[in-house]
Design a protein around this motif. Structure first.
Motif, short mmCIF file in Angstrom:
data_model
loop_
_atom_site.label_atom_id
_atom_site.label_comp_id
_atom_site.label_asym_id
_atom_site.label_seq_id
_atom_site.Cartn_x
_atom_site.Cartn_y
_atom_site.Cartn_z
N ARG A 295 -11.71 -4.57 3.40
CA ARG A 295 -10.29 -4.27 3.63
C ARG A 295 -10.08 -2.79 3.98
O ARG A 295 -10.94 -1.94 3.74
CB ARG A 295 -9.45 -4.63 2.41
CG ARG A 295 -9.67 -6.02 1.86
CD ARG A 295 -9.47 -7.10 2.91
NE ARG A 295 -9.47 -8.44 2.33
CZ ARG A 295 -9.43 -9.56 3.04
NH1 ARG A 295 -9.39 -9.50 4.36
NH2 ARG A 295 -9.44 -10.74 2.44
N THR A 296 -8.90 -2.53 4.49
CA THR A 296 -8.52 -1.17 4.87
C THR A 296 -7.44 -0.67 3.93
O THR A 296 -6.50 -1.40 3.60
CB THR A 296 -8.00 -1.12 6.32
OG1 THR A 296 -9.02 -1.61 7.19
CG2 THR A 296 -7.63 0.30 6.72
N LEU A 297 -7.57 0.58 3.50
CA LEU A 297 -6.61 1.20 2.58
C LEU A 297 -5.61 2.04 3.35
O LEU A 297 -6.00 2.87 4.19
CB LEU A 297 -7.35 2.08 1.56
CG LEU A 297 -6.51 2.89 0.60
CD1 LEU A 297 -5.68 1.98 -0.30
CD2 LEU A 297 -7.38 3.82 -0.22
N HIS A 298 -4.34 1.83 3.09
CA HIS A 298 -3.26 2.59 3.73
C HIS A 298 -2.50 3.35 2.64
O HIS A 298 -1.93 2.74 1.73
CB HIS A 298 -2.29 1.66 4.46
CG HIS A 298 -2.92 0.81 5.51
ND1 HIS A 298 -2.84 1.09 6.86
CD2 HIS A 298 -3.67 -0.33 5.40
CE1 HIS A 298 -3.50 0.16 7.55
NE2 HIS A 298 -4.00 -0.72 6.67
N THR A 299 -2.49 4.68 2.73
CA THR A 299 -1.72 5.52 1.81
C THR A 299 -0.99 6.58 2.60
O THR A 299 -1.13 6.67 3.84
CB THR A 299 -2.65 6.20 0.77
OG1 THR A 299 -3.46 7.17 1.45
CG2 THR A 299 -3.54 5.18 0.07
N THR A 300 -0.22 7.40 1.92
CA THR A 300 0.48 8.49 2.59
C THR A 300 -0.49 9.52 3.15
O THR A 300 -0.11 10.32 4.01
CB THR A 300 1.45 9.17 1.62
OG1 THR A 300 0.73 9.58 0.44
CG2 THR A 300 2.57 8.22 1.20
N ALA A 301 -1.74 9.51 2.67
CA ALA A 301 -2.75 10.44 3.18
C ALA A 301 -3.42 9.93 4.45
O ALA A 301 -4.20 10.65 5.07
CB ALA A 301 -3.80 10.71 2.11
#
Length: 421
Positions: A295-301
């Motif tokens: 999976r791919t992680l999406h954050t504000t960074a």
């Protein structure tokens, strides 16, 4: 007469940019805690939901009390790892910090050079904020009494009232910060004679303290979690009936290969026929963890692939954790451990085995709500819960046999929410 001016251009004479507000101006709970201690309140209890910044509050409270009020400050943590973490985070605030160690000068190898160490026979309350485990504080020499103005206790709900009593001679004031929804202190002896006492020696220290000295205890609460998203916050609400809280977590989620977002939590029901040691539990948990690594992680960074260090697998039983660890031996970055070992842990993605999975009844430790709370509150972005297809029937039977039992009712509500997601 015409006024003339001399000197530097206007741009060079502008006032300097304002400094960011002090921590207590941005954190109203910290401000109220400071007021309570400065006002002389003998005991302060601060309740916190998971991921609300308990240690952050403790370290900044210690810094302010030491540097602004000139008070002598001690901090008690419950494990060596917690004590080391608190010491490093306290030192990061700019306060002089010391770690109380054993007489053999067993300074932890990775301790920051800025943190001094003290032995029990050379302890100096005036030398800065002194951090140690509760066990270490109870072994101070009796022929050399030491007294601080205030003792801050981190993860206070893991401390018994009896242990708090042993710390009574250390300070004039006490601040207890902890999560009331977590696992109660582990007691190895029988407590039957005190089972009806709200302030029994085996009861978590903040609960017993409030029961025994209600009028003398000031209570505050942290109202937001910075770890859990709004869906998980709503899921855990039945575990915190007297501590409502909201989510302040920045946006964070996982996505699949089609860039579709994964929900905050998801249940994966399986059929378990061999009880808690059934290998299907470990195989399913390990396979789920491996799948999350795609999976791919999406954050504000930004966006990046999920790494093993972002993942944890949590199981209720030691043998389950051992089987899962063996199945994931090629991925040492993934944390694998029991629910008790996972207290204080945080990862972006978590696979949790439901505490009732493999059980034929909802009794005893298996139904403990603190264990359920820890299992469901370690993630920032996604949680997959491995559930047993037989658990709804187990809870229905328990509800008939024990109508109105809080643990059964809460387990039922949360399992219904998990399965409906």
């Amino acid at each position: 007469m015409k006024r003339t001016t001399t000197g530097t251009p206007a741009a060079a004479t502008q006032a300097p940019a304002p400094r960011p507000p002090a921590e207590h101006l941005r954190n109203p709970v910290l401000a109220r805690a400071l007021l309570a201690v400065w006002s002389g309140d003998p005991a302060l209890v601060i309740d916190s939901p998971p991921g609300a910044g308990k240690t952050h509050l403790n370290t900044h409270l210690a810094h302010q009390l030491r540097t602004r009020a000139g008070m002598t400050v001690a901090i008690a943590a419950q494990t060596r790892a917690q004590a080391a973490d608190v010491a490093h985070r306290t030192a990061a605030t700019g306060a002089d910090t010391a770690l109380l160690i054993g007489a053999n000068n067993d300074r932890p190898a990775d301790t920051d050079p800025a943190i001094r160490t003290m032995t029990p026979r050379a302890i100096d309350p005036g030398a800065g904020i002194v951090v140690a485990t509760t066990a270490r504080w109870t072994w101070l020499p009796h022929n050399r009494p030491v007294r601080f103005d205030v003792l801050l206790i981190d993860e206070a709900y893991q401390l018994t009232f009896a242990d708090l009593g042993t710390l009574g001679a250390i300070a004039d004031q006490f601040v207890l910060v902890g999560d009331p929804g977590q696992i109660d202190p582990v007691i190895t002896g029988t407590t039957r004679r005190w089972d009806t006492w709200a302030s029994g020696p085996h009861v978590p220290a903040p609960t017993a303290l409030a029961a025994a000295h209600h009028d003398d205890v000031t209570t505050l609460r942290l109202p937001q979690t910075w770890r859990l998203g709004p869906a998980t916050t709503a899921l855990l609400a039945p575990l915190y009936p007297s501590l409502p809280f909201t989510s302040a977590r920045p946006p964070s989620h996982l996505s699949d290969h089609r860039d579709q977002p994964l929900p905050e939590y998801h249940a994966r029901p399986i059929t378990i026929t061999g009880g808690t040691p059934d290998p299907v539990i470990a195989v399913t948990a390990a396979d789920t963890a491996r799948d999350l690594l795609t999976r791919t992680l999406h954050t504000t960074a930004g966006t990046r692939p999920l790494a093993p260090e972002d993942v944890a697998v949590i199981a209720p039983h030691v043998e389950q954790a051992a089987l899962i660890a063996a199945a994931l031996a090629d991925l040492p970055g993934i944390f694998v451990g029991t629910i008790n070992q996972a207290q204080g842990l945080e990862r972006h993605a978590v696979v949790a085995v439901h505490p009732l999975a493999g059980h034929a009844d909802a009794l005893g430790v298996a139904a403990d709500l603190g264990r359920l709370c820890v299992a469901l509150s370690r993630h920032r972005s996604h949680l997959t819960v491995i559930t047993d297809k037989h658990t709804p029937a187990v809870l229905d039977r328990a509800h008939r046999d024990q109508p109105g039992t809080q643990a059964v009712v809460v387990h039922q509500r949360i399992l219904d929410s998990l399965l409906a997601a």
